[in-house]
Design an enzyme around this catalytic site. Structure first.
Site, PDB file in Angstrom:
ATOM      1  N   GLU A  55      44.535  37.542  56.867  1.00 42.13           N
ATOM      2  CA  GLU A  55      43.449  36.937  56.102  1.00 42.13           C
ATOM      3  C   GLU A  55      42.962  35.707  56.855  1.00 42.13           C
ATOM      4  O   GLU A  55      43.760  34.982  57.465  1.00 42.13           O
ATOM      5  CB  GLU A  55      43.928  36.532  54.705  1.00 42.13           C
ATOM      6  CG  GLU A  55      42.838  35.908  53.844  1.00 42.13           C
ATOM      7  CD  GLU A  55      43.299  35.660  52.408  1.00 42.13           C
ATOM      8  OE1 GLU A  55      42.432  35.442  51.540  1.00 42.13           O
ATOM      9  OE2 GLU A  55      44.524  35.678  52.156  1.00 42.13           O
ATOM     10  N   CYS A 244      42.573  36.545  48.713  1.00 41.09           N
ATOM     11  CA  CYS A 244      41.506  35.938  47.910  1.00 41.09           C
ATOM     12  C   CYS A 244      40.173  35.962  48.640  1.00 41.09           C
ATOM     13  O   CYS A 244      39.117  35.891  48.003  1.00 41.09           O
ATOM     14  CB  CYS A 244      41.885  34.509  47.539  1.00 41.09           C
ATOM     15  SG  CYS A 244      43.289  34.402  46.408  1.00 41.09           S
ATOM     16  N   GLU A 366      44.990  40.841  43.452  1.00 39.89           N
ATOM     17  CA  GLU A 366      45.434  39.972  42.357  1.00 39.89           C
ATOM     18  C   GLU A 366      44.467  40.038  41.181  1.00 39.89           C
ATOM     19  O   GLU A 366      44.031  39.013  40.645  1.00 39.89           O
ATOM     20  CB  GLU A 366      45.635  38.545  42.864  1.00 39.89           C
ATOM     21  CG  GLU A 366      46.765  38.449  43.890  1.00 39.89           C
ATOM     22  CD  GLU A 366      47.088  37.030  44.327  1.00 39.89           C
ATOM     23  OE1 GLU A 366      46.359  36.099  43.924  1.00 39.89           O
ATOM     24  OE2 GLU A 366      48.062  36.841  45.073  1.00 39.89           O
TER      25      GLU A 366
END
Length: 644
Positions: A55, A244, A366
């Site tokens: 990421e 995220c 998530e």
């Protein structure tokens, strides 16, 4: 202090503290017997078992793996517009960031200088805390120019006002429309804190965009030293691009794979969830090439039509959701289909006519709750209709325990989810107490991808205490490889001085890199994975302290069919040596093998200057099917024993 707090403090003082002695043990006294029965073979260990999660956090890509040395090269940042730049100009010169004559629809802003008379100006880029260049190596400077300017443009690499390399672009006639200019620069000495300057002398209007300085020595735009660190991990899969990052703070800045392919000037600079702009210089095509180089399965993750769910999530409308679903279908066409399809043709045009054969797709990161489950079902239905063999990964919530987690698992079981993505960031104490977590999982599914995990100590240090706990936890995960088919530590990279999250696996700066203790645990486990779990039992295993259930030693035994070796991995996270008699049934030994040992003090950390925690190897001989071995305090030990 509350009673529970007091108990917690006692545990923390006890765990991993060298000065506390649990008991007095005689050297050589056998405390345990490890019985290994080769005839009782357990689950096969998938080649995908150990992987990496990639990421763009902590400048892992921009300022990291991506070799671009210029920060804010395209002037597309909506906030901090001049970040990375210093501007000096003559009294008559005016400058600004404009968008009237864009380079293209994705790169709309540029830097404009107006010279009403012959004058000077200099643009200097500071890079990421200084630009690193090496003596004698080639660097490619490039930029796009347009306007009615006439004069000379000089690109310089400087260090403390000393010119290390320079080259000129002469515009004897007006620049006109956008045109790319390139120069080859070779520094006369090495510098870890240089700058790139563009010195301009002339008159007229000059527009500048896509300023770049890149070392010629790279692989598809990637830093070779960081690549080698990944190669040494021997990952079975790569999960990308987040995290995220996939969700975005809003759906507007969520990751869209189509914006990440094609020529770099066509890629859309976007605000990164982690607080900086990303150039997408490494995009989905490069990730797939990286997977190919590392012989790792690609595991791309896609937004399910929901932005960051923890804080004020934004949900795509029913009509908008169709576009998000179509993005996944188009990607699979790009990655897997023939060149006579539209997106397969795009792949071929980029230089890869052969399909990448992507087998896994993750929907969400998530996410949880009825809205996500409803969206997931729509994605799954559309994907399976066109690509029935692709396995679809279901996102668990950020928690690894509690109501949301249990509800997600219940929905996953009731709706025949194939793979459930769990994330575990926990204390070392929790990991040591929960190595049997996956013993209790239903063997009929869903399978588990442990997509993110790490031990977080007090202060979140990348020390040996954390790595020992992760190693112990991994022994339990590996024993349950019929349930857990993928596991990846997170995050992967951290640029020193530019981080948003700790701890991390690999730390680096502009010219150096080192692996943390956790890195070497990951590497040793991946290198010594084995093909099948072998039944093993340790006597006197349970270890209770202050009401917590731990183990004296943590172990897993596997067999490598190619090398014909029994692989015994044992973790001793305590401040005392433990002597074990190993009894092996159902197979004979040749009498020799190899010991791989990682050891250190609990608070030990690695750094650029010193690698305190690294594996050490030695040959061991004189072994038979019953022998004694002392597992030292605070160690991870791997024994590879040749079998007959």
């Amino acid at each position: 202090m509350e009673k529970n707090d007091l108990r917690g403090e006692k545990v923390k003082r006890f765990l991993f503290v060298l000065t506390l002695t649990i008991s007095v043990l005689l050297v050589g006294e056998v405390q345990h017997v490890l019985r290994i029965d080769f005839s009782r073979q357990g689950p096969e260990i998938p080649e995908t078992f150990h992987g990496i999660f990639f990421e763009d956090i902590n400048h892992a890509v921009d300022g990291g793996l991506y070799v671009e040395l210029v920060r804010n090269r395209s002037f597309e940042q909506k906030t901090r517009k001049y970040e990375g730049w210093q501007i000096e100009r003559g009294d008559s010169v005016k400058s600004s960031i404009e968008e009237t004559y864009p380079l293209n629809e994705n790169n709309t802003h540029y830097f404009e200088l107006k010279f009403p008379e012959t004058d000077r100006a200099t643009l200097t880029n500071l890079g990421y805390g200084g630009i690193v260049v090496f003596q004698g190596q080639e660097y490619t400077f490039s930029t796009y120019l347009s306007g009615d300017f006439t004069g000379t443009i000089t690109a310089l690499i400087t260090d403390d006002n000393e010119v290390l390399a320079s080259g000129n672009v002469l515009l004897h006639q007006p620049a006109g429309g956008w045109k790319k200019y390139m120069l080859n620069l070779i520094p006369t000495k090495t510098s870890t804190n240089s700058r790139l300057s563009i010195s301009i002398l002339g008159s007229g209007t000059l527009r500048i965009d896509m300023v770049s300085l890149m070392p010629r020595k790279n692989w598809n735009g990637m830093r070779e030293d960081l690549l080698r660190m990944l190669e040494d991990l021997k990952p079975g899969f790569i999960r990308f691009p987040g995290g995220c990052l996939v969700q975005g703070n809003t759906l507007e800045n969520a990751y869209r794979w189509k914006e990440s392919i094609g020529s770099v000037e066509q890629r859309k600079t976007k605000w990164n969830f982690w607080g900086y702009y990303q150039t997408l210089g490494i995009g989905f095509y490069e990730y797939l090439l990286l997977c190919e180089r590392l012989e790792a399965e690609p595991v791309p993750i896609f937004n399910p039509g929901i932005s960051f769910q923890i804080e004020s999530p934004e949900y795509a409308s029913e009509e908008e959701l169709k576009e998000w679903i179509q993005d996944v279908l188009d990607f699979l066409e790009f990655a897997n289909d023939a060149t006579d399809t539209y997106w397969g043709g795009v792949r071929a045009s980029l230089g890869h006519p052969e399909p990448f054969n992507v087998k896994y797709i993750g929907v969400g990161n998530e996410n949880w709750g009825p809205r996500y489950w409803e969206n997931f079902e729509k994605f799954r239905e559309a994907i399976k209709k066109r690509y029935p063999d692709v396995k679809i990964i279901f996102s668990g919530p950020p928690s690894y325990e509690g109501t949301d987690f249990r509800q997600a698992w219940r929905w996953a079981r009731e709706n025949n989810v194939e793979i459930f993505d769990e994330h575990i960031y926990a204390s070392p104490e929790w990991m040591l107490a929960n190595t049997d977590r996956y013993n209790r999982y239903d063997r009929n599914g869903p399978k588990v991808m442990l997509g993110e995990y790490a031990a977080h100590t007090d202060g979140k240090r990348n020390n040996w205490q954390a790595a020992l706990a992760e190693a112990a936890f991994l022994t339990g995960v590996e024993r349950n490889s019929d349930v857990v088919i993928m596991a990846s530590y997170a995050p992967l990279f951290n640029r020193v001085g530019w981080s948003q999250w700790v701890p991390d696996l690999i730390w680096f700066d502009g010219y150096r890199v080192f692996g943390t203790p956790s890195y070497y645990v990951q590497r040793v486990f991946a290198e010594n994975r084995g093909d099948v779990v072998i039944h093993s039992e340790l006597t006197n295993e349970e270890y209770r302290m202050f009401g917590y259930r731990y183990k004296h030693l943590y172990h897993v035994v596997t067999y490598d069919e190619k090398s014909k070796e029994l692989i015994i991995k044992v973790v001793n996270p305590w401040p005392e040596d433990r002597t074990v008699r190993l009894e092996i049934q159902g197979i004979g030994l040749e009498g020799n093998g190899k010991e791989i040992l990682i050891s250190g003090g609990p608070k030990d950390e690695n750094s650029f200057d010193e690698l305190k925690i690294v594996p050490k190897e030695r040959i061991i001989t004189g072994l038979n099917t019953s022998f004694e071995y002392t597992f030292k305090a605070y160690t991870v030990t791997v024994l590879r024993l040749k079998v007959r």
